[in-house]
Scaffold this motif. Structure first.
Motif, PDB file in Angstrom:
ATOM      1  N   LEU A  37      20.613  14.258  13.073  1.00 11.82           N
ATOM      2  CA  LEU A  37      19.785  15.248  12.354  1.00 11.82           C
ATOM      3  C   LEU A  37      18.456  15.339  13.461  1.00 11.82           C
ATOM      4  CD1 LEU A  37      18.179  11.394  11.357  1.00 11.82           C
ATOM      5  CD2 LEU A  37      18.699  13.618  10.055  1.00 11.82           C
ATOM      6  N   ARG A  40      19.958  19.144  12.409  1.00 15.93           N
ATOM      7  CA  ARG A  40      20.023  19.927  10.683  1.00 15.93           C
ATOM      8  C   ARG A  40      18.052  20.370  11.254  1.00 15.93           C
ATOM      9  NH1 ARG A  40      19.050  15.272   5.521  1.00 15.93           N
ATOM     10  NH2 ARG A  40      17.625  17.009   4.169  1.00 15.93           N
ATOM     11  N   ILE A  44      17.706  23.741  10.628  1.00 14.05           N
ATOM     12  CA  ILE A  44      16.121  24.196   9.615  1.00 14.05           C
ATOM     13  C   ILE A  44      14.941  25.369  10.186  1.00 14.05           C
ATOM     14  CG2 ILE A  44      13.837  23.634   8.029  1.00 14.05           C
ATOM     15  CD1 ILE A  44      15.688  21.106   7.904  1.00 14.05           C
ATOM     16  N   LEU A  45      14.896  25.858  11.388  1.00 11.77           N
ATOM     17  CA  LEU A  45      13.599  25.720  12.299  1.00 11.77           C
ATOM     18  C   LEU A  45      14.367  27.388  12.765  1.00 11.77           C
ATOM     19  CD1 LEU A  45      12.419  23.425  15.061  1.00 11.77           C
ATOM     20  CD2 LEU A  45      11.180  24.422  12.667  1.00 11.77           C
ATOM     21  N   ARG A  53       9.838  35.292  11.384  1.00 12.80           N
ATOM     22  CA  ARG A  53       9.839  35.640  12.500  1.00 12.80           C
ATOM     23  C   ARG A  53      10.235  37.741  11.993  1.00 12.80           C
ATOM     24  NH1 ARG A  53      10.631  33.219  17.832  1.00 12.80           N
ATOM     25  NH2 ARG A  53       9.359  31.824  17.044  1.00 12.80           N
TER      26      ARG A  53
ATOM     27  N   ALA B 233      15.734   7.159  12.765  1.00  9.69           N
ATOM     28  CA  ALA B 233      16.499   8.002  11.841  1.00  9.69           C
ATOM     29  C   ALA B 233      15.370   8.423  10.280  1.00  9.69           C
ATOM     30  CB  ALA B 233      17.459   7.214  11.139  1.00  9.69           C
ATOM     31  N   LEU B 236      12.774  11.129  11.122  1.00  5.96           N
ATOM     32  CA  LEU B 236      13.292  12.522  11.252  1.00  5.96           C
ATOM     33  C   LEU B 236      13.996  12.724  10.334  1.00  5.96           C
ATOM     34  CD1 LEU B 236      15.162  11.955  14.710  1.00  5.96           C
ATOM     35  CD2 LEU B 236      13.630  13.398  14.889  1.00  5.96           C
ATOM     36  N   ARG B 237      14.657  12.072   9.244  1.00  4.81           N
ATOM     37  CA  ARG B 237      15.580  12.860   7.998  1.00  4.81           C
ATOM     38  C   ARG B 237      14.430  12.903   7.068  1.00  4.81           C
ATOM     39  NH1 ARG B 237      19.123   9.204   6.921  1.00  4.81           N
ATOM     40  NH2 ARG B 237      20.036  10.118   8.382  1.00  4.81           N
ATOM     41  N   ARG B 239      11.195  14.050   7.841  1.00  4.53           N
ATOM     42  CA  ARG B 239      10.658  15.125   7.843  1.00  4.53           C
ATOM     43  C   ARG B 239      11.463  17.009   7.568  1.00  4.53           C
ATOM     44  NH1 ARG B 239       6.199  15.911  12.382  1.00  4.53           N
ATOM     45  NH2 ARG B 239       7.738  16.989  13.527  1.00  4.53           N
ATOM     46  N   CYS B 240      12.772  16.342   7.768  1.00  5.47           N
ATOM     47  CA  CYS B 240      13.945  17.417   7.411  1.00  5.47           C
ATOM     48  C   CYS B 240      13.371  18.444   6.005  1.00  5.47           C
ATOM     49  CB  CYS B 240      15.127  17.515   7.896  1.00  5.47           C
ATOM     50  SG  CYS B 240      16.235  17.748   9.796  1.00  5.47           S
ATOM     51  N   ILE B 241      13.935  16.626   5.550  1.00  2.45           N
ATOM     52  CA  ILE B 241      13.710  16.990   3.589  1.00  2.45           C
ATOM     53  C   ILE B 241      11.996  18.334   2.744  1.00  2.45           C
ATOM     54  CG2 ILE B 241      12.931  15.585   1.699  1.00  2.45           C
ATOM     55  CD1 ILE B 241      15.480  13.631   2.286  1.00  2.45           C
ATOM     56  N   LEU B 243      10.330  19.700   5.557  1.00  3.74           N
ATOM     57  CA  LEU B 243      10.632  21.524   5.762  1.00  3.74           C
ATOM     58  C   LEU B 243      11.556  22.113   4.207  1.00  3.74           C
ATOM     59  CD1 LEU B 243      10.917  21.271   9.496  1.00  3.74           C
ATOM     60  CD2 LEU B 243       8.875  21.554   8.133  1.00  3.74           C
ATOM     61  N   GLU B 244      12.096  21.315   3.745  1.00  3.59           N
ATOM     62  CA  GLU B 244      13.687  21.929   3.371  1.00  3.59           C
ATOM     63  C   GLU B 244      12.719  22.024   1.964  1.00  3.59           C
ATOM     64  OE1 GLU B 244      17.907  20.652   5.419  1.00  3.59           O
ATOM     65  OE2 GLU B 244      16.977  19.215   3.501  1.00  3.59           O
ATOM     66  N   ARG B 247       9.052  24.683   2.284  1.00  2.00           N
ATOM     67  CA  ARG B 247       9.212  25.561   3.131  1.00  2.00           C
ATOM     68  C   ARG B 247       8.332  26.868   2.556  1.00  2.00           C
ATOM     69  NH1 ARG B 247      14.811  25.260   1.766  1.00  2.00           N
ATOM     70  NH2 ARG B 247      15.088  27.580  -0.101  1.00  2.00           N
ATOM     71  N   LYS B 253       5.425  27.353   6.061  1.00  2.00           N
ATOM     72  CA  LYS B 253       5.466  28.327   6.808  1.00  2.00           C
ATOM     73  C   LYS B 253       4.633  28.516   7.934  1.00  2.00           C
ATOM     74  CE  LYS B 253       6.321  31.691   2.653  1.00  2.00           C
ATOM     75  NZ  LYS B 253       5.216  32.165   1.665  1.00  2.00           N
ATOM     76  N   TYR B 255       3.810  26.631   9.762  1.00  2.00           N
ATOM     77  CA  TYR B 255       5.174  25.398  11.104  1.00  2.00           C
ATOM     78  C   TYR B 255       5.874  25.939  11.509  1.00  2.00           C
ATOM     79  CZ  TYR B 255       6.842  21.008  13.477  1.00  2.00           C
ATOM     80  OH  TYR B 255       7.599  20.106  13.350  1.00  2.00           O
ATOM     81  N   LEU B 256       6.828  26.717  10.760  1.00  2.00           N
ATOM     82  CA  LEU B 256       8.082  26.858  10.694  1.00  2.00           C
ATOM     83  C   LEU B 256       8.363  28.234  11.658  1.00  2.00           C
ATOM     84  CD1 LEU B 256       9.708  26.668   6.935  1.00  2.00           C
ATOM     85  CD2 LEU B 256      10.571  25.387   9.271  1.00  2.00           C
ATOM     86  N   GLU B 257       7.045  28.948  11.597  1.00  2.51           N
ATOM     87  CA  GLU B 257       6.608  29.953  11.845  1.00  2.51           C
ATOM     88  C   GLU B 257       6.077  29.483  13.616  1.00  2.51           C
ATOM     89  OE1 GLU B 257       4.306  34.372  11.547  1.00  2.51           O
ATOM     90  OE2 GLU B 257       4.156  32.898  10.343  1.00  2.51           O
ATOM     91  N   THR B 259       6.278  26.747  15.064  1.00  2.00           N
ATOM     92  CA  THR B 259       8.107  26.246  16.161  1.00  2.00           C
ATOM     93  C   THR B 259       9.099  27.024  16.207  1.00  2.00           C
ATOM     94  OG1 THR B 259       6.918  24.068  14.163  1.00  2.00           O
ATOM     95  CG2 THR B 259       8.691  23.489  15.712  1.00  2.00           C
ATOM     96  N   ALA B 260       9.497  27.392  15.714  1.00  3.62           N
ATOM     97  CA  ALA B 260      10.509  27.509  15.701  1.00  3.62           C
ATOM     98  C   ALA B 260      11.042  29.322  17.108  1.00  3.62           C
ATOM     99  CB  ALA B 260      11.328  28.807  14.265  1.00  3.62           C
TER     100      ALA B 260
END
Lengths: 67, 260
Positions: A37, A40, A44-45, A53, B233, B236-237, B239-241, B243-244, B247, B253, B255-257, B259-260
């Motif tokens: 997880l 994963r 995604i990030l 970016r 678990a 965690l999953r 949060r992935c779902i 975001l997917e 997005r 957008k 958050y992704l920008e 955090t990544a």
């Protein structure tokens, strides 16, 4: 403490295969699930955060060129 | 209410929590992020305590010797396999009725963890059955209905994966999950309804536990540890779902920008 020694503990009274086979599978599945997880989330990030970016960067470069 | 100056929603006025606020993926996403470390610590402590009691303190059984120690893993995994299914069906059903996206995402987030505990219940059961019954597997009511539970989880996951449009996948999965609920009481009562090789319930509501206090405490601690782990678990999953699926929204957008 019920065991006389560590080897006694690992032997599980002769049932080591069954008891340790259970413990290792349970621990492995749980740790493996959490690790997968985290991977994963990382992907995604990388996939969607990074894209954005680099897109912003390209946009910035275009702006500079225009100026 | 004609007072235009008053902008608070009714739930906040009465001092309660507006639960519907948390039904939005955007609001629940950071809450889930804060809950994960708390449940992770709880899971670690409870599992460590349960393991210590089960494998270092609890005395050896007079009949099954040390093979019985598998109970500390087996019962918790089996309980969680059934409990997660009920919770999953509840969220899937709620998503179907109220059309709340987050409920359906929660159901999808729970399914793989439920499948994992079902597999673990079967695996530890086989490793326990071999030294005590002389067989890895028998086609009796308890074992077969638990195997069907694994197939229900796999069916739910596969069905959702086969449908491209997320909301249609949610609805189709919910129908499957709700129909499958009938299997859970069958598993639970199988040891009473049919003649089975599997022993009776370790704990039930009518009698006092038939096991020593130390064993009972070890088993309960381990089961609680598995329960806390399930939160880790599943969140965690989730949060992935989220975001997917989200997005394309502004908050995701951002958050992704960030955090990544």
């Amino acid at each position: 403490m019920i065991w006389d020694s560590w080897s006694d503990f690992f032997a599980m009274g002769g049932y080591a295969l069954y008891v340790w086979g259970s413990i290792i599978m349970v621990a492995g599945c749980m740790l493996g699930e959490v690790a997968s997880l985290m991977l994963r989330r990382k992907s995604i990030l990388q996939q969607f955060g990074g894209q954005r970016r680099s897109g912003a960067k390209r946009q910035g470069a275009r702006d500079e060129n225009a100026a | 209410m004609s007072n235009t100056g008053n902008t608070l929603p009714p739930a906040q006025q009465s001092g309660g929590i507006n639960w519907f606020k948390y039904a939005s993926p955007q609001t629940f996403f950071p809450v889930a992020g804060k809950l994960i470390p708390l449940f992770a610590i709880a899971a670690l402590l409870l599992c460590a305590a349960g393991f210590y009691i089960g494998f270092f303190v609890a005395p050896t059984d007079s009949q099954q010797h040390d093979a019985y120690r598998i109970i500390f893993l087996h019962v918790g995994a089996a309980w969680m396999s059934m409990f997660i299914y009920l919770v999953m069906a509840f969220w899937a059903g709620l998503g179907l009725i109220l059309n709340t996206r987050l409920s359906s995402m929660m159901a999808s987030a729970l399914a793989p963890t439920g499948a994992m505990f079902t597999f673990l219940a079967l695996w530890t059961g086989a490793l326990w059955g071999r030294p005590t019954w002389g067989a890895w597997w028998v086609w009796d009511a308890r074992l077969t209905s638990e195997l069907i539970l694994l197939f229900l989880y796999i069916g739910f996951i596969a069905l959702q994966a086969s449908i491209d449009e997320p909301r249609r996948a949610d609805r189709a999965g919910a129908v499957l999950a709700l129909v499958g609920v009938v299997n859970v009481p069958i598993i639970y009562f199988s040891v009473q309804w049919w003649n089975t090789l599997h022993q009776g319930s370790s704990i039930n509501f009518s009698n006092a536990p038939k096991m020593a206090m130390t064993m009972l405490i070890g088993m309960l601690l381990m089961a609680l540890g598995f329960w806390a782990y399930t939160f880790v678990a599943a969140l965690l999953r989730l949060r992935c779902i989220v975001l997917e699926r989200e997005r394309h929204t502004d908050w995701a957008k951002e958050y992704l920008e960030k955090t990544a």
